[in-house]
Design a protein around this motif. Structure first.
Motif, short mmCIF file in Angstrom:
data_model
loop_
_atom_site.label_atom_id
_atom_site.label_comp_id
_atom_site.label_asym_id
_atom_site.label_seq_id
_atom_site.Cartn_x
_atom_site.Cartn_y
_atom_site.Cartn_z
N TRP A 180 -23.22 0.20 39.72
CA TRP A 180 -22.85 -1.21 39.87
C TRP A 180 -22.95 -1.96 38.55
CZ3 TRP A 180 -20.54 -4.12 43.46
CH2 TRP A 180 -20.48 -3.66 44.77
N HIS A 181 -23.93 -1.61 37.72
CA HIS A 181 -24.20 -2.35 36.48
C HIS A 181 -24.59 -3.80 36.78
CE1 HIS A 181 -22.62 0.97 33.98
NE2 HIS A 181 -21.73 1.10 34.94
N GLY A 182 -25.35 -3.98 37.85
CA GLY A 182 -25.75 -5.31 38.25
C GLY A 182 -26.67 -6.00 37.25
N TYR A 183 -27.29 -5.22 36.35
CA TYR A 183 -28.13 -5.81 35.31
C TYR A 183 -27.36 -6.86 34.50
CZ TYR A 183 -25.60 -2.28 32.65
OH TYR A 183 -24.62 -1.52 32.10
N LEU A 184 -26.03 -6.70 34.44
CA LEU A 184 -25.20 -7.64 33.69
C LEU A 184 -25.26 -9.05 34.26
CD1 LEU A 184 -22.01 -5.46 33.03
CD2 LEU A 184 -23.72 -6.19 31.35
N VAL A 185 -25.53 -9.15 35.55
CA VAL A 185 -25.62 -10.46 36.19
C VAL A 185 -26.77 -11.27 35.60
CG1 VAL A 185 -26.04 -11.64 38.40
CG2 VAL A 185 -24.55 -9.64 38.31
N ILE A 186 -27.81 -10.57 35.15
CA ILE A 186 -28.95 -11.23 34.50
C ILE A 186 -28.77 -11.29 32.99
CG2 ILE A 186 -31.45 -11.21 34.20
CD1 ILE A 186 -30.60 -11.62 37.10
N LEU A 187 -28.39 -10.16 32.40
CA LEU A 187 -28.37 -10.05 30.94
C LEU A 187 -27.28 -10.89 30.28
CD1 LEU A 187 -29.04 -6.31 30.01
CD2 LEU A 187 -30.57 -8.27 29.83
N LYS A 188 -26.07 -10.85 30.82
CA LYS A 188 -24.97 -11.52 30.12
C LYS A 188 -25.19 -13.03 30.02
CE LYS A 188 -19.99 -11.24 29.52
NZ LYS A 188 -18.71 -10.69 30.03
N PRO A 189 -25.61 -13.72 31.10
CA PRO A 189 -25.94 -15.14 30.94
C PRO A 189 -27.09 -15.37 29.95
CG PRO A 189 -25.60 -14.63 33.25
CD PRO A 189 -25.62 -13.33 32.52
N LEU A 190 -28.09 -14.47 29.92
CA LEU A 190 -29.19 -14.61 28.97
C LEU A 190 -28.69 -14.53 27.53
CD1 LEU A 190 -32.21 -12.56 30.41
CD2 LEU A 190 -32.12 -15.01 29.97
N PHE A 191 -27.74 -13.60 27.30
CA PHE A 191 -27.25 -13.41 25.94
C PHE A 191 -26.29 -14.50 25.49
CE2 PHE A 191 -29.39 -9.47 25.92
CZ PHE A 191 -29.40 -9.00 24.61
N LEU A 192 -26.03 -15.45 26.34
CA LEU A 192 -25.35 -16.66 25.88
C LEU A 192 -26.26 -17.48 24.97
CD1 LEU A 192 -23.66 -17.85 29.21
CD2 LEU A 192 -22.47 -17.03 27.17
N PHE A 193 -27.58 -17.29 25.13
CA PHE A 193 -28.54 -18.13 24.44
C PHE A 193 -29.52 -17.37 23.55
CE2 PHE A 193 -27.52 -19.83 28.67
CZ PHE A 193 -26.90 -21.03 28.31
N SER B 216 -35.49 -11.47 21.62
CA SER B 216 -35.97 -12.57 22.46
C SER B 216 -36.12 -12.13 23.91
CB SER B 216 -35.01 -13.76 22.37
OG SER B 216 -34.94 -14.26 21.05
N VAL B 217 -35.23 -11.25 24.37
CA VAL B 217 -35.35 -10.71 25.72
C VAL B 217 -36.62 -9.88 25.84
CG1 VAL B 217 -34.33 -9.14 27.41
CG2 VAL B 217 -32.89 -10.76 26.21
N ARG B 218 -36.97 -9.16 24.78
CA ARG B 218 -38.21 -8.38 24.80
C ARG B 218 -39.43 -9.30 24.95
NH1 ARG B 218 -37.56 -3.65 20.14
NH2 ARG B 218 -36.31 -2.21 21.43
#
Length: 422
Positions: free
Chosen positions: A125-138, A143-145
């Motif tokens: 599914w690659h559902g992690y993108l639902v969290i990661l991609k909006p985070l990487f807008l900022f 910083s995620v670490r």
């Protein structure tokens, strides 16, 4: 009774169906975020990946602290790759770079190299993108670490506090043993390792907050939902912890209420999780096939057969127990072996102080023993995967690390001491 079971099954089918539809819509929505909006933060992340490489160990000499930067690079790449003009096709086929060096491929792609090739990766599914991609807008990778470090520690401490609030403070010992077995310093630094950690530990947090409501609602739907979320977010890492750790906590909570857990109940809850996991996973293949015409069933089927086979990546035959043996060796390095023995000794000491009641072992101890065997079954079933990716699949064994001390603590007497580990 029949009507009750039928109603539960129908609710489960409805939940799974809705989850597949929502999952597809979420993936389409996240792919609708322009790649250019996150590209600069992905570019800013490359210094870290380039300096660490594919096989970086956070603690030199400890392979259990090795990061999976190979997969992290794929995850970063999937935020900016959009080879098709069709939004739906991109969201359902989830293209990745071809070849075996995703860090170098991602560097080339960011530099505008048009020769970089792509291949479909639709079996997840690659559902992690639902969290990661909006985070990487900022923010970027480092910083995620930092965010991971804060969130993961806060989550573990919150669970420990809630155990104490429910007068189950002694179970903080197996909680921290399980957390240590996951190698927290590597866990914080890896996107790949984080998904199932959050699912497992957030599930435990919900159980401690809402146990009485979940009993009334029926834990089966809850475990079905955990399986669904695992399938949606995970990249096939060590998913068994999302069923094993909550099952052990379920036993703790039920036994604290003087209700022994029957093996049949564990089997039913495990089956609910497996139904959610397998059903949601195959739902991706169905959605991709219906919406794009891409035969995801064939891609997924060949991968499943390969990863469950008793052979190495080089094609050499191995025993079905090789994966289990390699993962045990990876987890029980001399340092962690001493830590685990110390945990067992502390549990035995508490058990003796509270009063040993062996008569409770069959009713109260057997469920934990069955749960402790779950990772062994998983590692045997996924033999090739367990051998090829031992550096992170060993974390499956955290289920046993949690369940075995819980077994010891479960057969202690229930006196009314004011001891903090009551």
């Amino acid at each position: 009774m029949f009507k009750h079971h039928l109603s539960a099954i129908l609710k489960g089918i409805l939940l799974l169906t809705v989850s597949i539809i929502v999952g597809a819509l979420l993936m389409i929505a996240v792919y609708a975020i322009p790649a250019d909006a996150v590209r600069e933060n992905v570019r800013a992340s490359m210094d870290t990946l380039n300096s660490e490489g594919l096989r970086y160990a956070v603690i030199p000499g400890y392979s259990s602290s090795r990061l999976d930067n190979f997969t992290d690079a794929i995850m970063l790449g999937n935020m900016i790759i959009a080879p098709s003009p069709s939004l739906v096709e991109n969201a359902m086929t989830n293209s990745r770079f071809t070849g075996g060096q995703p860090i170098s491929a991602l560097n080339s792609y960011l530099e505008g190299d048009e020769s970089v090739g792509f291949e479909t990766y639709s079996r997840y599914w690659h559902g992690y993108l639902v969290i990661l991609k909006p985070l990487f807008l900022f923010i970027n990778y480092n910083s995620v670490r930092v965010l991971n470090m804060t969130a993961q520690l806060a989550l573990v401490l919150s669970i420990a506090a809630l155990l104490g609030k429910r007068r189950l403070g002694r179970y903080v010992i197996p909680l921290f043993a399980a957390y240590m077995s996951l190698c927290p310093i590597a866990l914080m630094c890896s996107l790949q390792y984080s998904s199932v950690f959050y699912i497992a530990f957030l599930s435990m947090l919900c159980m401690l907050l809402l146990h009485e409501h979940l009993v009334q609602m029926g834990y089966g739907l809850f475990f079905l939902l955990i399986g669904i979320l695992t399938s949606f977010f995970d990249f096939l890492t060590y998913p068994v912890i999302t069923v094993g750790l909550p099952l052990a906590l379920f036993c703790v909570l039920m036994q604290h209420g003087k209700t022994p857990v029957r093996p049949a109940t564990l089997i039913c809850l495990g089956a609910a999780w497996a139904s959610g996991y397998a059903g949601m996973w195959s739902g991706k293949w169905l959605a991709a096939s219906l919406l794009t015409g891409h035969n995801s069933f064939e891609e997924a089927g060949s991968s499943i057969l390969y990863r469950s086979g008793a052979h190495t990546d080089e094609g050499e035959p191995i025993s079905i127990f090789t994966g289990l043996e390699c993962n045990l060796q990876q987890l029980f390095n001399p340092l962690f072996a001493l830590v685990f023995l110390g945990v067992i000794a502390l549990c035995v000491l508490l058990l003796l102080r509270r009063g040993l009641k062996l008569r409770l072992l069959p009713r109260y101890g057997l469920p934990y023993l069955l749960i402790a065997l779950l990772p062994a079954a998983w590692l045997i079933t996924t033999c090739n995967h367990a051998v090829s990716h031992t550096f992170y699949t060993y974390r499956s064994l955290s289920v046993a690390v949690f369940a075995i001390p819980c077994l010891l603590l479960s057969i202690a007497g229930n006196g009314h001491s004011l001891h903090p580990f009551q």
